[in-house]
Design a protein around this motif. Structure first.
Motif: not given
Length: 336
Positions: A52-58, A77-81, A95-100
């Motif tokens: 299954x593919x998901x995500x907002x970025x075109x 990242x927000x979409x996943x969380x 990388x590190x952004x999702x850690x937050x």
């Protein structure tokens, strides 16, 4: 088991030519799906997966200038969380952004650290080491100040890399045109060894390319193919006498090294970073400390058995091995 696989959005997953993080993410995703794991791949919307593919970025921001990297990375990242409750585990490859975001959800998070762009990003990894399970891609890339759940080397689909038992007389540089990857050192080594050098990869540093590579190009002693993908990628990796990987940084892994070896092409690399974990000196190539030693290694490359190069990858760096180790880690985290 339901896994959310979070890919970077710099390139498509899998990439059309360059994109090592996206490539590994795709390989792992497909291997897990083959093992019956329910995986949703969060990637750019032009990405490809049998799951299954998901995500907002075109589209990838490195391919489409209309995509603002910072804006779309935050949305991605927000979409996943925001959907974290749908999954047993989130595997972050971005990388590190999702850690937050990790403490805002109860879902366990695994993060594969594909390398450190700078020590300046270490504080964010340190801040979340009690919440996120870190995976190093080589023993060499383990930071002494961080807690890790595992070291798991990348793996490739061996069947995608045809074995070439003969190669050619040409040497190969395969990677980013950047000082880190040692393009200038490869040119100097090939020139002194009296061998033609074929170069392939994206130009990441235009100034370096103009100063160090362009003056050497003449289509006789040095030729540049640009980024290569698909069948041409495999042919280029396999049809060389040796890959020159004379890096100027502590490389965390080195996919092109493993891919070349899979095709039967020995590797001559500077002895730093993860190279001693990938190359067996005198068996699958040579670990050297200078251009002088690299030139000598070129003269000795006939001592290397190309079949032994491929066998080393079949034993240690397959996608099956990588997927099994990640699956064991997931089960351990989830108590299964």
């Amino acid at each position: 088991m339901r896994i959310a696989m979070l890919a970077p959005i710099s390139w498509r997953t899998p990439p059309r030519h360059y994109g090592p993080w996206e490539l590994v993410t795709s390989l792992l995703t497909e291997a897990l799906l083959e093992r019956g794991v329910d995986v949703t791949l969060f990637a750019t919307r032009d990405s490809q997966t049998s799951g299954t593919l998901a995500g907002p970025c075109p589209a990838p921001y490195s391919e489409d200038p209309a995509i603002d990297a910072k804006v779309w990375e935050m949305l991605h990242v927000a979409h996943v969380f925001e959907r974290a409750g749908e999954f047993d585990l989130i595997h972050n490859q971005a990388d590190f952004v999702p850690l937050a975001f990790s403490r805002l959800v109860e879902t366990p998070v695994v993060t594969t650290i594909h390398g450190f762009s700078s020590d300046r990003i270490l504080p964010v990894f340190k801040a979340y080491e009690d919440r996120v399970h870190y995976v190093a891609i080589s023993a060499a890339d383990r930071h002494p100040d961080l807690r890790y759940a595992a070291v798991i080397h990348h793996g490739i689909r061996l069947e995608d890399f045809p074995f070439d038992p003969d190669g050619s007389q040409d040497l190969l540089f395969f990677g980013r045109i950047h000082r880190d990857k040692g393009a200038a050192e490869a040119i100097a080594t090939a020139r002194r060894a009296g061998r033609r050098l074929v170069m392939a990869g994206i130009v990441q540093d235009e100034g370096y390319h103009a100063a160090q590579v362009v003056p050497a190009l003449d289509d006789r002693s040095v030729t540049y193919l640009g980024p290569v993908g698909g069948a041409l990628r495999m042919k280029t990796l396999g049809s060389a006498r040796a890959l020159l990987h004379l890096i100027n940084f502590e490389e965390p892994f080195g996919l092109s090294v493993v891919e070349a070896l899979a095709c039967g092409t020995p590797v001559i690399a500077f002895n730093r970073g993860s190279m001693p974990e990938l190359i067996e000196h005198g068996v699958t190539g040579f670990l050297v400390d200078s251009v002088d030693e690299a030139v000598t290694a070129v003269d000795r490359i006939g001592e290397i058995d190309r079949a032994a190069c491929r066998a080393s990858i079949a034993e240690r760096f397959t996608v099956e091995r990588m997927a099994d180790r990640y699956l064991n880690l997931y089960r351990s985290i989830l108590g299964r």
